[in-house]
Design an enzyme around this catalytic site. Structure first.
Site, PDB file in Angstrom:
ATOM      1  N   GLY A  28      54.107  27.207  32.624  1.00  0.00           N
ATOM      2  CA  GLY A  28      54.134  26.155  31.820  1.00  0.00           C
ATOM      3  C   GLY A  28      53.809  26.360  30.336  1.00  0.00           C
ATOM      4  O   GLY A  28      53.681  27.472  30.140  1.00  0.00           O
ATOM      5  N   HIS A  31      57.263  28.459  25.619  1.00  0.00           N
ATOM      6  CA  HIS A  31      57.656  28.720  24.350  1.00  0.00           C
ATOM      7  C   HIS A  31      58.619  29.574  24.294  1.00  0.00           C
ATOM      8  O   HIS A  31      59.445  29.866  25.393  1.00  0.00           O
ATOM      9  CB  HIS A  31      56.626  29.340  23.638  1.00  0.00           C
ATOM     10  CG  HIS A  31      55.701  30.468  24.417  1.00  0.00           C
ATOM     11  ND1 HIS A  31      56.510  31.859  24.488  1.00  0.00           N
ATOM     12  CD2 HIS A  31      54.548  30.706  24.673  1.00  0.00           C
ATOM     13  CE1 HIS A  31      55.717  32.576  25.250  1.00  0.00           C
ATOM     14  NE2 HIS A  31      54.334  31.946  25.416  1.00  0.00           N
ATOM     15  N   GLY A  33      59.022  32.788  24.201  1.00  0.00           N
ATOM     16  CA  GLY A  33      58.941  33.751  25.204  1.00  0.00           C
ATOM     17  C   GLY A  33      59.482  33.539  26.452  1.00  0.00           C
ATOM     18  O   GLY A  33      60.259  34.358  27.088  1.00  0.00           O
ATOM     19  N   HIS A  34      59.070  32.412  27.208  1.00  0.00           N
ATOM     20  CA  HIS A  34      59.536  31.908  28.348  1.00  0.00           C
ATOM     21  C   HIS A  34      60.956  31.754  28.357  1.00  0.00           C
ATOM     22  O   HIS A  34      61.546  32.029  29.291  1.00  0.00           O
ATOM     23  CB  HIS A  34      58.881  30.817  28.760  1.00  0.00           C
ATOM     24  CG  HIS A  34      57.048  30.698  28.614  1.00  0.00           C
ATOM     25  ND1 HIS A  34      56.347  30.261  27.729  1.00  0.00           N
ATOM     26  CD2 HIS A  34      56.530  31.418  29.825  1.00  0.00           C
ATOM     27  CE1 HIS A  34      55.065  30.273  28.386  1.00  0.00           C
ATOM     28  NE2 HIS A  34      55.257  31.212  29.334  1.00  0.00           N
ATOM     29  N   GLN A  58      44.393  33.046  39.684  1.00  0.00           N
ATOM     30  CA  GLN A  58      44.320  34.231  38.954  1.00  0.00           C
ATOM     31  C   GLN A  58      43.366  33.914  37.639  1.00  0.00           C
ATOM     32  O   GLN A  58      43.290  34.842  36.715  1.00  0.00           O
ATOM     33  CB  GLN A  58      45.463  34.628  38.255  1.00  0.00           C
ATOM     34  CG  GLN A  58      46.115  33.602  37.431  1.00  0.00           C
ATOM     35  CD  GLN A  58      47.876  33.728  37.099  1.00  0.00           C
ATOM     36  OE1 GLN A  58      48.544  33.516  37.995  1.00  0.00           O
ATOM     37  NE2 GLN A  58      48.129  34.250  35.947  1.00  0.00           N
ATOM     38  N   LYS A 146      55.522  41.287  27.367  1.00  0.00           N
ATOM     39  CA  LYS A 146      54.241  40.863  26.638  1.00  0.00           C
ATOM     40  C   LYS A 146      53.093  41.072  27.981  1.00  0.00           C
ATOM     41  O   LYS A 146      51.948  41.618  27.382  1.00  0.00           O
ATOM     42  CB  LYS A 146      54.512  39.440  26.291  1.00  0.00           C
ATOM     43  CG  LYS A 146      53.219  38.874  26.469  1.00  0.00           C
ATOM     44  CD  LYS A 146      52.585  38.813  25.025  1.00  0.00           C
ATOM     45  CE  LYS A 146      51.158  37.764  24.800  1.00  0.00           C
ATOM     46  NZ  LYS A 146      50.672  37.405  25.895  1.00  0.00           N
ATOM     47  N   ASP A 147      53.163  40.667  28.798  1.00  0.00           N
ATOM     48  CA  ASP A 147      52.066  41.257  30.041  1.00  0.00           C
ATOM     49  C   ASP A 147      52.493  42.457  30.705  1.00  0.00           C
ATOM     50  O   ASP A 147      53.085  42.275  32.113  1.00  0.00           O
ATOM     51  CB  ASP A 147      51.975  40.125  30.909  1.00  0.00           C
ATOM     52  CG  ASP A 147      51.538  38.718  29.957  1.00  0.00           C
ATOM     53  OD1 ASP A 147      50.516  38.446  29.620  1.00  0.00           O
ATOM     54  OD2 ASP A 147      52.458  37.885  29.880  1.00  0.00           O
ATOM     55  N   VAL A 173      58.677  38.351  22.829  1.00  0.00           N
ATOM     56  CA  VAL A 173      59.354  37.514  21.556  1.00  0.00           C
ATOM     57  C   VAL A 173      57.947  37.378  20.729  1.00  0.00           C
ATOM     58  O   VAL A 173      57.069  37.189  21.315  1.00  0.00           O
ATOM     59  CB  VAL A 173      59.771  36.273  21.994  1.00  0.00           C
ATOM     60  CG1 VAL A 173      60.017  35.262  21.005  1.00  0.00           C
ATOM     61  CG2 VAL A 173      61.087  36.465  22.931  1.00  0.00           C
ATOM     62  N   ARG A 184      48.196  30.750  24.844  1.00  0.00           N
ATOM     63  CA  ARG A 184      46.910  30.578  24.293  1.00  0.00           C
ATOM     64  C   ARG A 184      46.850  30.954  22.887  1.00  0.00           C
ATOM     65  O   ARG A 184      45.811  30.566  22.348  1.00  0.00           O
ATOM     66  CB  ARG A 184      46.104  31.925  24.926  1.00  0.00           C
ATOM     67  CG  ARG A 184      46.200  31.809  26.247  1.00  0.00           C
ATOM     68  CD  ARG A 184      44.987  32.706  26.792  1.00  0.00           C
ATOM     69  NE  ARG A 184      44.598  32.241  28.164  1.00  0.00           N
ATOM     70  CZ  ARG A 184      45.069  32.863  29.510  1.00  0.00           C
ATOM     71  NH1 ARG A 184      45.850  33.812  29.403  1.00  0.00           N
ATOM     72  NH2 ARG A 184      44.513  32.638  30.700  1.00  0.00           N
TER      73      ARG A 184
HETATM   74  P1  PAJ Z   1      52.883  32.900  31.893  1.00  0.00           P
HETATM   75  O1  PAJ Z   1      51.795  33.364  30.988  1.00  0.00           O
HETATM   76  O2  PAJ Z   1      53.354  31.631  31.843  1.00  0.00           O
HETATM   77  O3  PAJ Z   1      54.051  33.563  31.450  1.00  0.00           O
HETATM   78  C1  PAJ Z   1      55.220  33.747  32.116  1.00  0.00           C
HETATM   79  C2  PAJ Z   1      56.154  34.665  31.853  1.00  0.00           C
HETATM   80  O4  PAJ Z   1      56.451  34.687  30.474  1.00  0.00           O
HETATM   81  C3  PAJ Z   1      55.392  36.076  31.988  1.00  0.00           C
HETATM   82  O5  PAJ Z   1      56.457  36.952  32.683  1.00  0.00           O
HETATM   83  C4  PAJ Z   1      55.071  36.664  30.700  1.00  0.00           C
HETATM   84  O6  PAJ Z   1      55.342  37.968  30.474  1.00  0.00           O
HETATM   85  C5  PAJ Z   1      56.253  36.148  29.693  1.00  0.00           C
HETATM   86  N1  PAJ Z   1      55.885  35.806  28.548  1.00  0.00           N
HETATM   87  C6  PAJ Z   1      54.947  35.281  28.108  1.00  0.00           C
HETATM   88  N2  PAJ Z   1      54.874  35.438  26.602  1.00  0.00           N
HETATM   89  C7  PAJ Z   1      55.828  36.150  26.270  1.00  0.00           C
HETATM   90  C8  PAJ Z   1      56.682  36.549  24.915  1.00  0.00           C
HETATM   91  N3  PAJ Z   1      56.004  36.318  23.874  1.00  0.00           N
HETATM   92  N4  PAJ Z   1      57.639  37.148  25.094  1.00  0.00           N
HETATM   93  C9  PAJ Z   1      58.330  37.528  26.398  1.00  0.00           C
HETATM   94  N5  PAJ Z   1      57.711  37.238  27.359  1.00  0.00           N
HETATM   95  C10 PAJ Z   1      56.623  36.342  27.516  1.00  0.00           C
HETATM   96  O7  PAJ Z   1      52.350  35.311  33.579  1.00  0.00           O
HETATM   97  C11 PAJ Z   1      52.325  34.275  33.919  1.00  0.00           C
HETATM   98  O8  PAJ Z   1      52.462  33.020  33.379  1.00  0.00           O
HETATM   99  C12 PAJ Z   1      51.631  34.111  35.335  1.00  0.00           C
HETATM  100  O9  PAJ Z   1      50.731  35.213  35.538  1.00  0.00           O
HETATM  101  C13 PAJ Z   1      52.626  34.064  36.410  1.00  0.00           C
HETATM  102  C14 PAJ Z   1      53.520  35.420  36.178  1.00  0.00           C
HETATM  103  C15 PAJ Z   1      53.591  32.828  36.190  1.00  0.00           C
HETATM  104  C16 PAJ Z   1      51.849  33.969  37.766  1.00  0.00           C
HETATM  105  O10 PAJ Z   1      51.178  32.825  37.631  1.00  0.00           O
END
Ligand code: PAJ
Length: 286
Positions: A28, A31, A33-34, A58, A146-147, A173, A184
């Site tokens: 949740g 932004h 990226g999501h 986590q 990103k991750d 993104v 964050r």
């Molecule tokens: P969260 O940090 O909410 O990220 C959800 C997804 O969005 C992840 O796959 C993350 O890599 C992607 N994401 C975040 N910022 C991004 C950006 N700037 N550009 C592209 N994708 C981006 O990652 C998690 O949640 C958790 O660890 C989760 C996989 C949901 C397990 O709890």
């Protein structure tokens, strides 16, 4: 768009759903990226499921679980606008009822870098993702580049457990100044926000060194380290194999430049893929 709260509700909502079913797992505070993950899932799948769940498993003791941003109403609106069919937003007691005991340990790839700074983090990520895959019965799961270590962990888990899920990794993104979007980033004050793009500049410098023929990992990393100045404090900066996160001594592409730095109490992470082969200087065609 249906909002579901339990595995049984998700299964009811997806009974007879068109395939492929694509899942976008998130915590949740959505932004752009999501929403890029959602857009790609929408373009490629007949049915799109997105999860909203801040996963306590986590987060380590002393991390930001309690103050992690939560924005349920605006997240739901953004997912609806993005064309999502089903939202899964369980509460903690539904995800981890009393007696919950099983976890998924992804092994070595989850113990390096982020895993060593956050012991148990990738066990928590892998466990919740396997539960989400099973609940949604998804054919594809969308993760952000990103991750990158998270994506490598999930790929390992999918292969090791023979999960019938295809992992799709969506490019990072960024803000116009290069900072990767992250939930964050809201923790940064004005001065920290102004300094934050140096993390991406450091990675770009490593990438340029390697694409210009640097094959020595220490020298490539040193090129980037020059960018990581106060108020940033390096947590790590390295060049790794994108699947295993092992750092090769001699850099042969494809490799991944990865970095993390503290800005006050907030730690940012980022990475840049290095696609072009690293040539020894005498091999460069001019
Ligand atoms: P969260 O940090 O909410 O990220 C959800 C997804 O969005 C992840 O796959 C993350 O890599 C992607 N994401 C975040 N910022 C991004 C950006 N700037 N550009 C592209 N994708 C981006 O990652 C998690 O949640 C958790 O660890 C989760 C996989 C949901 C397990 O709890």
């Amino acid at each position: 768009m249906q909002i579901t709260r339990t595995p049984a509700e998700v299964r009811d909502a997806l009974r007879g759903a068109g395939r492929p079913v694509g899942l976008v797992p998130t915590m949740g505070a959505l932004h752009a990226g999501h929403l890029a993950l959602v857009a790609q899932a929408r373009a490629e799948c007949r049915t799109v499921v997105a999860s909203l769940f801040v996963n306590p498993l986590q987060f380590g003791p002393g991390e930001d679980f309690d103050r992690y941003p939560r924005a349920f109403e605006s997240d739901v609106a953004a997912l609806e606008a993005g064309g999502v069919d089903v939202v899964y937003a369980p509460d903690v007691g539904t995800m981890y009822p009393p007696g919950f005991a099983t976890s998924v340990d992804p092994g070595d790839v989850g113990e390096r870098y982020e895993g060593s700074l956050r012991p148990g983090h990738f066990r928590g990520v892998a466990t919740v993702c396997v539960k989400l895959f099973a609940t949604a019965g998804c054919d594809r799961a969308y993760f952000g580049a990103k991750d990158a270590q998270q994506a490598a962990v999930i790929q390992r888990v999918i292969e090791d457990l023979n999960l019938p899920v295809e992992l799709i990794v969506v490019p990072t993104v960024r803000e116009p100044d290069g900072l990767a979007l992250s939930s964050r980033n809201v923790y940064l004050d004005v001065e920290q926000r102004a300094a934050a793009p140096a993390l991406h500049r450091a990675l770009d410098a490593v990438m340029r060194a390697v694409t210009h023929g640097e094959t020595d990992r220490d020298r490539a990393v040193a090129a980037g380290r020059a960018e990581l100045t106060v108020p940033l404090h390096e947590a790590y900066l390295d060049v790794v194999d994108p699947q295993t996160f092992v750092s090769p001594e001699r850099l042969d592409a494809p490799v991944l430049a990865i970095a993390s730095a503290w800005l006050g109490p907030t730690r940012l992470i980022d990475n840049v893929p290095i696609e072009a082969p690293a040539h020894a200087p005498h091999e460069i065609v001019r």
